[in-house]
Design a protein around this motif. Structure first.
Motif, PDB file in Angstrom:
ATOM      1  N   THR A  77       0.618  -1.117   0.082  1.00 14.66           N
ATOM      2  CA  THR A  77       0.078  -0.096   0.058  1.00 14.66           C
ATOM      3  C   THR A  77       0.708   1.241  -0.080  1.00 14.66           C
ATOM      4  O   THR A  77       0.811   2.157  -0.756  1.00 14.66           O
ATOM      5  N   PHE A  78       1.712   1.328   0.726  1.00 17.64           N
ATOM      6  CA  PHE A  78       2.711   2.325   1.043  1.00 17.64           C
ATOM      7  C   PHE A  78       3.477   2.581  -0.489  1.00 17.64           C
ATOM      8  O   PHE A  78       3.486   3.755  -0.650  1.00 17.64           O
ATOM      9  N   GLN A  79       3.922   1.518  -0.994  1.00 12.97           N
ATOM     10  CA  GLN A  79       4.627   1.531  -2.221  1.00 12.97           C
ATOM     11  C   GLN A  79       3.969   2.298  -3.431  1.00 12.97           C
ATOM     12  O   GLN A  79       4.262   3.121  -4.145  1.00 12.97           O
ATOM     13  N   PHE A  80       2.534   1.821  -3.484  1.00 14.62           N
ATOM     14  CA  PHE A  80       1.728   2.186  -4.492  1.00 14.62           C
ATOM     15  C   PHE A  80       0.716   3.313  -4.441  1.00 14.62           C
ATOM     16  O   PHE A  80      -0.015   3.543  -5.327  1.00 14.62           O
ATOM     17  N   MET A  81       0.932   3.686  -3.244  1.00 15.77           N
ATOM     18  CA  MET A  81       0.032   5.215  -3.020  1.00 15.77           C
ATOM     19  C   MET A  81       0.485   6.128  -4.168  1.00 15.77           C
ATOM     20  O   MET A  81      -0.516   6.968  -4.424  1.00 15.77           O
ATOM     21  N   ARG A  82       1.579   6.230  -4.477  1.00 20.04           N
ATOM     22  CA  ARG A  82       2.043   7.411  -5.209  1.00 20.04           C
ATOM     23  C   ARG A  82       1.208   7.326  -6.598  1.00 20.04           C
ATOM     24  O   ARG A  82       1.041   8.351  -7.294  1.00 20.04           O
ATOM     25  N   MET A  83       0.764   6.150  -6.972  1.00 23.73           N
ATOM     26  CA  MET A  83       0.326   6.093  -8.232  1.00 23.73           C
ATOM     27  C   MET A  83      -1.321   6.435  -8.259  1.00 23.73           C
ATOM     28  O   MET A  83      -1.802   6.777  -9.279  1.00 23.73           O
ATOM     29  N   VAL A  84      -1.818   6.787  -7.303  1.00 23.40           N
ATOM     30  CA  VAL A  84      -3.158   7.361  -6.938  1.00 23.40           C
ATOM     31  C   VAL A  84      -3.421   8.687  -7.775  1.00 23.40           C
ATOM     32  O   VAL A  84      -4.394   8.647  -8.630  1.00 23.40           O
ATOM     33  N   SER A 143       7.639  12.556  -9.870  1.00 24.89           N
ATOM     34  CA  SER A 143       7.698  14.179  -9.095  1.00 24.89           C
ATOM     35  C   SER A 143       7.093  14.474  -7.809  1.00 24.89           C
ATOM     36  O   SER A 143       7.168  15.392  -7.578  1.00 24.89           O
ATOM     37  N   SER A 144       6.438  13.205  -7.483  1.00 26.69           N
ATOM     38  CA  SER A 144       5.457  13.572  -6.306  1.00 26.69           C
ATOM     39  C   SER A 144       6.432  13.164  -5.028  1.00 26.69           C
ATOM     40  O   SER A 144       5.700  13.146  -4.011  1.00 26.69           O
ATOM     41  N   MET A 145       7.735  12.801  -4.953  1.00 24.94           N
ATOM     42  CA  MET A 145       8.384  12.355  -3.753  1.00 24.94           C
ATOM     43  C   MET A 145       8.723  13.580  -2.889  1.00 24.94           C
ATOM     44  O   MET A 145       9.151  14.585  -3.358  1.00 24.94           O
ATOM     45  N   PRO A 146       8.644  13.459  -1.783  1.00 26.75           N
ATOM     46  CA  PRO A 146       8.070  12.333  -0.788  1.00 26.75           C
ATOM     47  C   PRO A 146       6.318  12.571  -1.055  1.00 26.75           C
ATOM     48  O   PRO A 146       5.985  13.699  -1.135  1.00 26.75           O
ATOM     49  N   TYR A 147       5.738  11.526  -1.152  1.00 27.60           N
ATOM     50  CA  TYR A 147       4.148  11.497  -1.138  1.00 27.60           C
ATOM     51  C   TYR A 147       3.381  11.367   0.185  1.00 27.60           C
ATOM     52  O   TYR A 147       2.155  11.223  -0.047  1.00 27.60           O
ATOM     53  N   LEU A 148       4.079  10.759   1.111  1.00 25.60           N
ATOM     54  CA  LEU A 148       3.357  10.894   2.539  1.00 25.60           C
ATOM     55  C   LEU A 148       4.028  11.811   3.419  1.00 25.60           C
ATOM     56  O   LEU A 148       5.333  12.073   3.276  1.00 25.60           O
ATOM     57  N   SER A 149       3.398  12.213   4.560  1.00 24.36           N
ATOM     58  CA  SER A 149       4.111  13.109   5.713  1.00 24.36           C
ATOM     59  C   SER A 149       3.596  12.356   6.970  1.00 24.36           C
ATOM     60  O   SER A 149       2.629  11.922   7.123  1.00 24.36           O
ATOM     61  N   ALA A 150       4.443  12.889   8.106  1.00 19.64           N
ATOM     62  CA  ALA A 150       4.102  12.552   9.367  1.00 19.64           C
ATOM     63  C   ALA A 150       3.243  13.692   9.992  1.00 19.64           C
ATOM     64  O   ALA A 150       3.608  14.833   9.672  1.00 19.64           O
ATOM     65  N   LEU A 151       2.633  13.394  11.040  1.00 14.71           N
ATOM     66  CA  LEU A 151       1.728  14.497  11.768  1.00 14.71           C
ATOM     67  C   LEU A 151       2.676  15.283  12.646  1.00 14.71           C
ATOM     68  O   LEU A 151       3.403  14.902  13.166  1.00 14.71           O
ATOM     69  N   PRO A 152       2.632  16.836  12.334  1.00 16.06           N
ATOM     70  CA  PRO A 152       3.612  17.640  13.147  1.00 16.06           C
ATOM     71  C   PRO A 152       3.423  17.282  14.423  1.00 16.06           C
ATOM     72  O   PRO A 152       4.627  17.322  15.243  1.00 16.06           O
ATOM     73  N   SER A 190       7.307  -3.356   5.984  1.00 18.54           N
ATOM     74  CA  SER A 190       6.549  -2.352   5.739  1.00 18.54           C
ATOM     75  C   SER A 190       7.255  -0.872   6.139  1.00 18.54           C
ATOM     76  O   SER A 190       6.772   0.189   5.324  1.00 18.54           O
ATOM     77  N   PRO A 191       7.703  -0.957   7.373  1.00 19.26           N
ATOM     78  CA  PRO A 191       8.512   0.479   7.718  1.00 19.26           C
ATOM     79  C   PRO A 191       9.472   0.915   6.535  1.00 19.26           C
ATOM     80  O   PRO A 191       9.628   2.180   6.282  1.00 19.26           O
ATOM     81  N   VAL A 192      10.278   0.125   5.982  1.00 22.30           N
ATOM     82  CA  VAL A 192      11.020   0.354   4.783  1.00 22.30           C
ATOM     83  C   VAL A 192      10.379   1.431   3.866  1.00 22.30           C
ATOM     84  O   VAL A 192      10.812   2.417   3.294  1.00 22.30           O
ATOM     85  N   HIS A 193       9.036   0.763   3.393  1.00 25.62           N
ATOM     86  CA  HIS A 193       8.141   1.166   2.378  1.00 25.62           C
ATOM     87  C   HIS A 193       7.694   2.656   2.833  1.00 25.62           C
ATOM     88  O   HIS A 193       7.682   3.608   2.202  1.00 25.62           O
ATOM     89  N   LEU A 194       7.238   2.718   4.145  1.00 20.25           N
ATOM     90  CA  LEU A 194       6.796   3.981   4.928  1.00 20.25           C
ATOM     91  C   LEU A 194       7.949   5.022   4.769  1.00 20.25           C
ATOM     92  O   LEU A 194       7.886   6.114   4.398  1.00 20.25           O
ATOM     93  N   ALA A 195       9.180   4.589   5.113  1.00 17.33           N
ATOM     94  CA  ALA A 195      10.342   5.257   5.250  1.00 17.33           C
ATOM     95  C   ALA A 195      10.660   6.168   3.883  1.00 17.33           C
ATOM     96  O   ALA A 195      10.912   7.279   3.388  1.00 17.33           O
ATOM     97  N   GLY A 196      10.564   5.077   2.637  1.00 16.41           N
ATOM     98  CA  GLY A 196      10.808   5.609   1.695  1.00 16.41           C
ATOM     99  C   GLY A 196       9.863   6.615   0.711  1.00 16.41           C
ATOM    100  O   GLY A 196      10.017   7.550   0.327  1.00 16.41           O
ATOM    101  N   ALA A 197       8.583   6.391   1.360  1.00 18.94           N
ATOM    102  CA  ALA A 197       7.321   7.234   0.904  1.00 18.94           C
ATOM    103  C   ALA A 197       7.512   8.646   1.439  1.00 18.94           C
ATOM    104  O   ALA A 197       7.077   9.601   0.988  1.00 18.94           O
TER     105      ALA A 197
END
Length: 409
Positions: free
Chosen positions: A141-148, A213-222, A323-330
């Motif tokens: 899920t983390f890996q392919f979220m970018r494609m949405v 071009s959307s990297m990173p595409y996830l963010s952590a809550l401040p 999965s944390p690896v993919h989260l870190a990458g995202a």
């Protein structure tokens, strides 16, 4: 006079455990003499292809797998095996096409989403609603979220994203969809659908399209980052989050996981390790290897929002394929991944970087099961990273000890 009749079933029973143990060379030596004339049962050719893959000789296995698919076009598991080989080799065009066979396998039909609407084929569908739904593990899920977002731009549709509960809060802060619904809920009306991991096939994804071009595409809550920044602040030196084992029920877990004790060579002055291991082995961090400075965070991690915040506040993640690896990458956070000789297809072959994640560095086995070689490589790189950190770091903050467990010799 004829020779002895080959008991193929007995031979398979004998050789399968050898393949599982990574003893592909032994299997190859037994099978090749039975195929010297270029003919033989398809099951023997399949064993030979697997024996080559286990040795990391994926390119040699490919033509055998293609021959098997041509000979047995309706044999779905053979086509799926070929898809993983093609994707591992970066042959995305046919690889994604064959990967679409995944839901015809006996062990995956239970997770297929039955949808009474056409599957999106990548064309523009303005005025329609497209449902994109996740399907497999959290890492997928983390890996392919970018494609949405890419799918929304291509389809010109109203996009509804159906996502699992555990990653939904992270997904809500991501761009590229119009509405979100949780797995198990009844989604709003839609015209077409697409599994998240079918988007590459629908959109003709190539290696040149990555990372996008959307990297990173996830963010952590401040606010979560602030909490973890405060918790981690008392610990000086290079801050390294780590985990050593994946989900035990994963079909390839024995190949990708290791024990905490195997990571002992990583221990060195100036590095504090923060265990984010979850599951049956998380308690092992309370009795770490000799000399390894470990702080166990596992019991404080309640969800992926905590994990994301930690990854943003440490200097580095060191992990097996997880999965944390993919989260870190995202998130665009630095991560070092320790990979088996035959890794999952998404890590490709013979490279230390990942086209999916610019912030990720790969450390690979050179022999089946030889984690010691990988760990030595990581330890060497970590020594250099710690030295760079010392050169640029401010004065150390006084250390606070309540959660740390360090064993001395």
């Amino acid at each position: 006079m004829t020779g002895p009749v080959l008991d193929l079933q007995a031979l398979e029973v004998e050789l399968r455990p050898l393949l599982q143990a990574g003893r592909g060379r032994e299997v190859e030596m037994q099978v090749r003499p039975l195929l010297t004339n270029g003919a033989g049962p398809m099951a023997l050719w399949a064993l030979l292809a697997q024996a080559l893959r286990v040795q990391g000789r994926v390119q040699e296995a490919r033509p055998i797998q293609e021959m098997l698919v041509d000979a047995l076009p309706g044999h779905v598991s053979t086509r799926f095996d070929l898809s993983e080989t093609l994707l591992l080799l970066g042959e995305f065009d046919r690889g994604w096409r064959e990967y679409s066979q995944r839901y015809s396998l006996a062990h995956t039909t239970r997770i297929e989403r039955k949808v009474q609407r056409p599957r999106w084929d990548g064309r523009a569908i303005p005025g329609q609603t497209l449902l994109i739904h996740d399907e497999q593990g959290y890492g997928d899920t983390f890996q392919f979220m970018r494609m949405v977002g890419w799918a929304k731009a291509r389809s010109q549709a109203t996009v509804v994203l159906e996502i699992n509960h555990e990653t939904a809060s992270l997904a809500r802060r991501m761009a590229g969809f119009d509405a979100i619904t949780l797995r198990g809920e009844i989604p709003p009306r839609f015209d077409q659908h697409c599994e998240m991991m079918s988007l590459p096939h629908a959109m003709g994804l190539t290696l040149d399209d990555l990372p996008g071009s959307s990297m990173p595409y996830l963010s952590a809550l401040p606010e979560r980052r602030a909490v973890w920044r405060s918790r981690l602040a008392p610990y000086p030196g290079l801050k390294v989050a780590f985990l050593w084992a994946g989900r035990p029920t994963h079909f390839n877990d024995a190949n990708r996981s290791m024990t905490l004790a195997q990571l002992q060579p990583l221990a060195q002055d100036g590095v504090t390790f923060f265990s984010i291991q979850k599951g049956p082995t998380e308690g092992h961090a309370l009795t770490p290897p000799v000399g390894m400075d470990v702080v166990s965070l596992s019991h404080q991690i309640n969800d992926f929002e905590d994990t994301a915040a930690i990854l943003c506040e440490v200097d580095l993640l060191i992990s097996i394929d997880s999965s944390p690896v993919h989260l870190a990458g995202a998130l665009g956070c630095p991560a070092w991944v320790m990979l088996p000789l035959l890794p999952d297809w998404r890590w490709l072959q013979h490279r230390a970087d990942s086209p999916w994640y610019p912030s990720v560095r790969l450390f690979r086995q050179r022999e089946w099961g030889r984690w010691d070689q990988v760990i030595d490589d990581v330890a060497t790189a970590l020594t250099l990273e710690a030295a760079r950190h010392r050169d640029t770091a401010a004065s150390p903050i006084e250390r606070v000890e309540p959660l740390r467990v360090r064993r001395s010799g």
